[in-house]
Design an enzyme around this catalytic site. Structure first.
Site, PDB file in Angstrom:
ATOM      1  N   VAL A  44      42.247  73.448  26.589  1.00 44.31           N
ATOM      2  CA  VAL A  44      43.420  73.026  27.369  1.00 44.31           C
ATOM      3  C   VAL A  44      43.992  74.206  28.157  1.00 44.31           C
ATOM      4  CG1 VAL A  44      45.759  72.062  27.248  1.00 44.31           C
ATOM      5  CG2 VAL A  44      43.970  71.174  25.739  1.00 44.31           C
ATOM      6  N   CYS A  45      43.997  75.369  27.564  1.00 44.95           N
ATOM      7  CA  CYS A  45      44.642  76.546  28.168  1.00 44.95           C
ATOM      8  C   CYS A  45      44.162  76.864  29.585  1.00 44.95           C
ATOM      9  CB  CYS A  45      44.490  77.758  27.257  1.00 44.95           C
ATOM     10  SG  CYS A  45      45.199  77.518  25.615  1.00 44.95           S
TER      11      CYS A  45
END
Length: 181
Positions: free
Chosen positions: A56-57
């Site tokens: 996700v980052c």
């Protein structure tokens, strides 16, 4: 957790500078120490993510990077980081095609900023997905925090910064540069 109206705490972190992928390029170090006194006269967008080399980052980092010029046009510097070290930040830039030559600072926090702002996930021992908009006087003007599994919307952070800088009343869903009340 610190909130709106609180002063940014004293901190010192090492950051990989914008545009660098190697520890040294053309005789210049990729690293810079950033403190609460850095970037005088600028707004600061400080966003935390849990870990480098995750899923996700990078989606968030890339979206902040796409808006970097718009933040810069508003006298804001974007600082994104986690508690992974500065060498991991550069390795991730080299390994992830969307992060190569990233146009923003990637800071490595030993805990001084994560804990100073109160955004450490107690179970995972990493930073929550916290975002702080800090004015040129180091006063926090906006805070948002997501759980580890949900990414944030950088366009919304730009919208909030834009509204804060009008110093006027801004209606719900006001677009960037839109009318104020």
């Amino acid at each position: 957790m610190l909130t709106v109206g609180d002063k940014l705490p004293e901190f010192s972190v090492v950051a990989a500078k914008p545009g660098f992928n190697m520890p040294e390029e053309n005789g210049e170090s990729a690293f810079e120490t950033i403190t609460n006194e850095s970037f005088k006269g600028k707004w600061k967008i400080i966003f935390f993510y849990p870990k480098d080399f995750t899923f996700v980052c990078p989606t968030e980092i890339v979206e902040f990077a796409k808006l970097n010029e718009e933040f810069a046009d508003r006298d804001a510097v974007v600082l994104g980081g986690s508690n992974d070290n500065e060498f991991v930040k550069l390795a991730w830039r080299r390994e992830h095609p969307d992060l190569k030559s990233l146009n923003q600072y990637s800071f490595a926090d030993n805990g001084s900023l994560i804990d100073g702002l109160g955004v450490r996930d107690k179970e995972e021992n990493v930073a929550l997905r916290a975002t702080f908009v800090v004015d040129p006087h180091n006063v926090i003007q906006h805070v948002s925090v997501n759980n580890l599994n949900v990414g944030r919307n950088p366009q919304e952070i730009l919208r909030i910064l834009d509204g804060l800088q009008t110093d006027e009343l801004c209606p719900c869903n006001r677009a960037v540069g839109g009318d104020t009340l």
